[in-house]
Scaffold this motif. Structure first.
Motif, PDB file in Angstrom:
ATOM      1  N   UNK A  60       0.895  -1.308  -0.265  1.00 46.17           N
ATOM      2  CA  UNK A  60      -0.642  -0.384   0.099  1.00 46.17           C
ATOM      3  C   UNK A  60       0.697   1.152  -0.348  1.00 46.17           C
ATOM      4  N   UNK A  61       1.696   1.509   0.540  1.00 45.60           N
ATOM      5  CA  UNK A  61       2.614   2.583   0.950  1.00 45.60           C
ATOM      6  C   UNK A  61       3.402   2.730   0.076  1.00 45.60           C
ATOM      7  N   UNK A  62       4.059   1.388  -0.480  1.00 43.48           N
ATOM      8  CA  UNK A  62       4.744   1.342  -2.234  1.00 43.48           C
ATOM      9  C   UNK A  62       4.155   2.222  -3.199  1.00 43.48           C
ATOM     10  N   UNK A  63       3.228   1.815  -3.635  1.00 41.64           N
ATOM     11  CA  UNK A  63       1.928   2.350  -4.851  1.00 41.64           C
ATOM     12  C   UNK A  63       1.559   3.678  -4.215  1.00 41.64           C
ATOM     13  N   UNK A  64       1.373   3.822  -2.898  1.00 42.22           N
ATOM     14  CA  UNK A  64       0.397   5.624  -2.545  1.00 42.22           C
ATOM     15  C   UNK A  64       1.725   6.865  -2.958  1.00 42.22           C
ATOM     16  N   UNK A  65       3.050   6.552  -2.532  1.00 41.92           N
ATOM     17  CA  UNK A  65       3.809   6.782  -2.974  1.00 41.92           C
ATOM     18  C   UNK A  65       4.498   7.076  -4.701  1.00 41.92           C
ATOM     19  N   UNK A  66       3.819   6.468  -5.424  1.00 39.53           N
ATOM     20  CA  UNK A  66       3.597   6.082  -6.854  1.00 39.53           C
ATOM     21  C   UNK A  66       2.583   6.998  -7.608  1.00 39.53           C
ATOM     22  N   UNK A  67       1.530   7.161  -7.439  1.00 39.01           N
ATOM     23  CA  UNK A  67      -0.047   7.084  -8.042  1.00 39.01           C
ATOM     24  C   UNK A  67      -0.416   7.961  -7.434  1.00 39.01           C
ATOM     25  N   UNK A  68      -0.983   9.035  -8.011  1.00 38.89           N
ATOM     26  CA  UNK A  68      -2.021   9.991  -8.318  1.00 38.89           C
ATOM     27  C   UNK A  68      -2.140  10.234  -7.074  1.00 38.89           C
ATOM     28  N   UNK A  69      -2.068  11.608  -6.880  1.00 34.00           N
ATOM     29  CA  UNK A  69      -2.585  12.166  -5.218  1.00 34.00           C
ATOM     30  C   UNK A  69      -3.849  11.890  -5.205  1.00 34.00           C
ATOM     31  N   UNK A  70      -4.829  12.038  -6.259  1.00 34.44           N
ATOM     32  CA  UNK A  70      -6.242  12.146  -5.854  1.00 34.44           C
ATOM     33  C   UNK A  70      -6.512  10.918  -5.323  1.00 34.44           C
ATOM     34  N   UNK A  71      -6.250   9.797  -5.485  1.00 30.11           N
ATOM     35  CA  UNK A  71      -6.625   8.269  -5.290  1.00 30.11           C
ATOM     36  C   UNK A  71      -6.853   8.063  -4.016  1.00 30.11           C
ATOM     37  N   UNK A  72      -8.406   7.476  -3.272  1.00 27.34           N
ATOM     38  CA  UNK A  72      -8.853   7.056  -1.820  1.00 27.34           C
ATOM     39  C   UNK A  72      -8.003   5.941  -2.067  1.00 27.34           C
ATOM     40  N   UNK A  73      -7.446   5.309  -0.450  1.00 29.62           N
ATOM     41  CA  UNK A  73      -6.953   4.333  -0.198  1.00 29.62           C
ATOM     42  C   UNK A  73      -7.778   3.480   1.129  1.00 29.62           C
ATOM     43  N   UNK A  74      -7.640   2.441   1.220  1.00 31.07           N
ATOM     44  CA  UNK A  74      -8.639   2.075   1.911  1.00 31.07           C
ATOM     45  C   UNK A  74      -7.429   0.648   1.628  1.00 31.07           C
ATOM     46  N   UNK A  75      -7.838   0.734   3.882  1.00 30.19           N
ATOM     47  CA  UNK A  75      -6.495  -1.186   3.875  1.00 30.19           C
ATOM     48  C   UNK A  75      -8.008  -2.128   4.132  1.00 30.19           C
ATOM     49  N   UNK A  76      -7.948  -3.162   3.057  1.00 31.61           N
ATOM     50  CA  UNK A  76      -9.406  -3.833   3.233  1.00 31.61           C
ATOM     51  C   UNK A  76      -8.467  -5.167   4.261  1.00 31.61           C
ATOM     52  N   UNK A  77      -6.864  -5.692   4.688  1.00 35.08           N
ATOM     53  CA  UNK A  77      -6.470  -6.696   4.675  1.00 35.08           C
ATOM     54  C   UNK A  77      -6.068  -6.283   6.503  1.00 35.08           C
TER      55      UNK A  77
END
Ligand SMILES: *Cc1c(COP(=O)(O)O)cnc(C)c1O
Length: 234
Positions: free
Chosen positions: A62-79
């Motif tokens: 999750x953290x690795x992806x947040x760093x490289x993907x657009x900032x207007x993505x809303x991230x949810x942790x599901x696991x």
């Protein structure tokens, strides 16, 4: 039309049809695209199709992806979240679906207060009672939610469950139905800090049934991305 674009369109149409069958508004149901094991490029492809809510089940990924993907993505942790990893994701995810114990809730509360944040959470319920699954047991949920609702720095937004694997998606219906009724029961208690507005239930193989039973958040991965290759990360 590209494959993914077609699958997204098709999924959206099925969600709408299920809403129609249940007399619900399609706007009540949001799609959480489960991007675990899919790389940056695949996520960008889904993003280009207009999808903005993505769900991951591992903190590191999750953290690795947040760093490289657009900032207007809303991230949810599901696991499943381990207590020692809570500090890495606070302030970065808009919802944690998988709070499965009092001690995890307490850690999220403590870390959120220290960071001066309010963290939105769902309580994961092990409705089916399978030993392999995490989650509060339905019989204990009412007493436990009364403790969690007093914890500062967290806001309970609803419930989450995972139905057992089954050939026939109808087997998931009683599980989803029970989660819906648990949420209504909790709602009637009128606890402060508790809003039962979200029901996270339904995956690629059972989302239509979940919509019919009241889901507001669908966690769908392979139905959109295609089969998951467990070697293919970031
Ligand atoms: C992987 C996963 C999903 C999505 O599974 P698909 O079958 O790919 O739709 C949903 N919820 C959780 C908790 C998951 O780990």
């Amino acid at each position: 039309m590209k494959d993914m674009e077609f699958r997204i369109k098709d999924t959206m149409e099925e969600i709408k049809a299920a809403c129609f069958r249940a007399g619900r508004e399609p706007g009540e149901v949001r799609l959480v695209v489960v991007s675990k094991n899919f790389n940056q490029q695949r996520i960008e492809e889904a993003y280009a199709c207009g999808l903005r809510i993505f769900g991951e089940n591992r903190v590191q990924e999750l953290i690795e992806k947040i760093e490289v993907l657009p900032t207007d993505i809303e991230w949810h942790l599901i696991g499943t979240l381990q207590r020692n990893k809570v500090k890495y994701i606070l302030g970065k995810v808009s919802l944690i679906h998988s709070v499965h114990s009092l001690s995890l809730a307490a850690e999220i509360s403590k870390q959120s207060v220290m960071a001066d944040l309010v963290t939105n959470i769902l309580l994961q319920v092990n409705v089916s009672g399978e030993a392999s699954k995490h989650g509060f047991c339905p019989q204990e949920l009412l007493s436990q939610i009364k403790e969690i609702c007093h914890m500062p720095g967290i806001k309970i937004k609803g419930l989450m469950t995972i139905a057992p694997m089954a050939e026939d998606s109808e087997e998931a219906r009683p599980v989803f139905c029970e989660l819906y009724h648990l949420a209504r029961e909790i709602d009637r208690l009128g606890l402060s800090g508790v809003e039962m507005q979200e029901l996270s239930m339904g995956m690629s193989d059972d989302f239509q049934v979940a919509v019919e039973e009241g889901a507001t958040l669908l966690r769908i991965g392979s139905r959109i991305f295609g089969p998951r290759n467990y070697g293919d990360v970031v």
